[in-house]
Scaffold this motif. Structure first.
Motif, short mmCIF file in Angstrom:
data_model
loop_
_atom_site.label_atom_id
_atom_site.label_comp_id
_atom_site.label_asym_id
_atom_site.label_seq_id
_atom_site.Cartn_x
_atom_site.Cartn_y
_atom_site.Cartn_z
N ASN A 175 -5.17 8.51 -0.62
CA ASN A 175 -3.70 8.58 0.15
C ASN A 175 -3.53 7.50 1.06
OD1 ASN A 175 -1.26 9.06 1.29
ND2 ASN A 175 -1.53 11.23 1.23
N ASN A 176 -2.70 6.25 0.56
CA ASN A 176 -2.62 5.29 1.49
C ASN A 176 -1.73 5.61 2.68
OD1 ASN A 176 -4.00 3.61 -0.35
ND2 ASN A 176 -2.36 2.73 -1.27
N ARG A 177 -0.95 6.58 2.65
CA ARG A 177 -0.39 7.03 3.93
C ARG A 177 -1.22 7.60 5.00
NH1 ARG A 177 5.00 6.29 3.65
NH2 ARG A 177 5.69 6.26 1.37
N ASP A 178 -2.34 8.30 4.61
CA ASP A 178 -3.28 8.74 5.52
C ASP A 178 -3.98 7.54 6.15
OD1 ASP A 178 -2.88 11.18 4.93
OD2 ASP A 178 -4.47 11.54 3.42
N LEU A 221 1.21 -1.41 -0.05
CA LEU A 221 0.10 0.02 0.02
C LEU A 221 0.89 1.21 0.14
CD1 LEU A 221 -2.75 -1.21 2.54
CD2 LEU A 221 -2.86 -0.60 -0.01
N LEU A 222 2.00 1.49 0.52
CA LEU A 222 2.76 2.43 0.94
C LEU A 222 3.76 2.74 -0.44
CD1 LEU A 222 3.36 2.62 4.84
CD2 LEU A 222 1.66 3.65 3.26
N GLY A 223 4.10 1.56 -1.15
CA GLY A 223 4.87 1.49 -2.28
C GLY A 223 4.05 1.78 -3.42
N VAL A 224 2.75 1.38 -3.66
CA VAL A 224 2.08 1.49 -4.75
C VAL A 224 0.99 2.57 -4.60
CG1 VAL A 224 0.76 0.35 -6.72
CG2 VAL A 224 2.58 -0.94 -5.49
N ALA A 225 0.88 3.52 -5.48
CA ALA A 225 -0.24 4.59 -5.27
C ALA A 225 -1.68 4.04 -5.39
CB ALA A 225 0.12 5.68 -6.21
#
Length: 482
Positions: free
Chosen positions: A229-232, A219-223
């Protein structure tokens, strides 16, 4: 051990033996292997997000003409989801639909909700079901399993069979690993397995071999292909210190009470640590929700049950086990108090929260609660409209009963007569209601059975029952609990 993302780490990564392209290729192969449509269970949490994202990228690499069958994305909204998550889900589903249209993807996202007769408030306030607990989780089937399965069965009726794509992983728990490792129901030569309840449904779990670390690495490597926003999402998990509430399609799924992706009313767990974390992280307006939830959980205290719950069950019978009286639904007067507190909580979150129109209970639910109270619980006062007006200062378009429902004044007269004759007032009230419901009917078939059912209920008061079963009287119970 934690990952560089600050999230739990596990060994035996799926990426030790497979690449992302290998996983995409497998998904495409399963997709092309049949004409069955796919139904992806989406909660907005990490596992379902990873599942949907994998499927999206896998299918996006196919020519448009080979995306030959629909992919339905369904999110379960119990109507008592944490408001923050409802907003998040609504926004995400809208993004998914917009991105799918722009990219010519065969993806359609929507929410599934319980029928009005099955909602949390209709059962809790209307029928008096006690707050759910581990032994009586009446909410899961009505609010999660049934809506999802109804959608799946509708698609099965339309297409013949369907494939359910779920975000189950072996590393979630020992029980989940046992299910996913089992050969029971597996289709030979396929990644599909038959659903153990729905006969026309198959199950595919593309992330079953992923560890938690694998999920976050992906999730954090592929948008996100739909613009989230997967970082959220990762920040959401870190701040809540909680798990995910997956799409529930059977009764083997554990409670979501410790999850940020669950119901704000959940009393299955002792504390709602997720909502507490939200409040600590700046969502102070949610404090009235937490206070209401904790107040509701307090009704489960065995020493206090006699204050809130009837001495007989909803069947009208008394249940005694191991010398103890097993209590039934919430008393009508306490249900009225729950409704008042709920509407007061709604007023508070509207005043203090981001949404001045926040709805904790719908007009349809209020109408159904009123109907149940009037027809099943002898509410001749017609209390719902009164309570609503008292707590909100407004009125709804209440249905007027043209058959002539009984009034509070008539109940007082009936009560006086019944007291003189030493007959339970509610017994006569129930009999009169059975007659009223069939008034004006051309056929009155079943009236005698209805009367017989009412007369067959337990109408002795609690003191008499306790004496008959040699159970300590209520005064002794209250003293022991104090």
């Amino acid at each position: 051990m934690t990952t560089r993302h600050g999230l739990p780490s596990e060994s035996h990564s799926v990426f030790d033996t497979k690449t992302i392209d290998d996983i995409y290729a497998e998904i495409r192969e399963v997709y092309a292997s049949s004409k069955m449509p796919w139904v992806i269970g989406y909660s907005g949490g990490k596992d379902s997000t990873a599942t949907l994202q994998l499927v999206w990228y896998a299918l996006a690499s196919l020519p448009v003409e080979q995306r030959h069958k629909p992919v339905y994305v369904i999110a379960s909204d119990t109507l008592v989801e944490t408001p923050v998550i409802v907003d998040y889900l609504n926004a995400t589903l809208s993004q998914i639909n917009q991105a799918a249209k722009a990219a010519q993807m065969p993806v359609e996202a929507q929410k599934v909700v319980p029928q009005t007769t099955d909602t949390f408030w209709v059962n809790l306030i209307g029928r008096g079901y006690p707050a759910p607990n581990q032994r009586f989780r009446w909410c899961t089937e009505r609010m999660k399993i049934n809506p999802a399965n109804r959608f799946i069965l509708d698609r099965a009726a339309e297409f013949g069979e369907v494939v359910m794509v779920l975000g189950g992983r072996k590393s979630e728990s020992a029980s989940r690993a046992q299910v996913l490792n089992s050969h029971h129901g597996k289709v030979t030569g396929s990644r599909l397995r038959r659903h153990h309840i729905l006969t026309r449904a198959y199950v595919y779990t593309p992330v079953e071999d992923f560890t938690t670390d694998d999920v976050w690495t992906y999730l954090l490597g592929v948008a996100s292909p739909w613009g989230s926003n997967n970082r959220d999402l990762a920040a959401l998990y870190r701040s809540a210190q909680s798990g995910e509430c997956p799409l529930v399609v059977d009764d083997t799924t554990p409670s979501c009470g410790n999850s940020r992706f669950g119901c704000w009313t959940c009393t299955v767990v002792t504390r709602d640590k997720s909502m507490e974390a939200m409040i600590d992280n700046g969502e102070e307006w949610m404090l009235p929700l937490l206070e209401f939830r904790d107040w509701l959980a307090d009704t489960q205290d065995p020493a206090k049950k006699h204050l809130f719950r009837e001495h007989k069950r909803r069947t009208g019978q008394v249940s005694v086990k191991d010398g103890k009286l097993i209590r039934g639904p919430y008393k009508l007067e306490f249900c009225k108090e729950i409704l008042r507190r709920l509407l007061d909580t709604q007023n508070q979150v509207r005043a203090e929260g981001p949404d001045a129109n926040q709805e904790l209970i719908s007009a349809a639910e209020l109408h159904e609660i009123r109907r149940i109270w009037r027809t099943e619980r002898q509410d001749w006062d017609d209390a719902v409209p009164q309570i609503y007006a008292e707590m909100t200062g407004r009125t709804l378009d209440w249905l007027q009963d043209d058959i002539g429902a009984f009034s509070a004044q008539e109940y007082r007269v009936l009560d006086e007569i019944c007291q003189e004759q030493q007959i339970p007032t509610d017994l006569v009230a129930r009999l009169l209601e059975q007659e009223r419901q069939l008034q004006g009917m051309h056929r009155r078939a079943g009236i005698f059975q209805r009367i017989d059912d009412v007369l067959g209920e337990e109408w002795r008061d609690e003191t008499t029952i306790r004496e008959a079963y040699n159970i300590p009287l209520l005064a002794a119970v209250e003293e022991a609990g104090s």
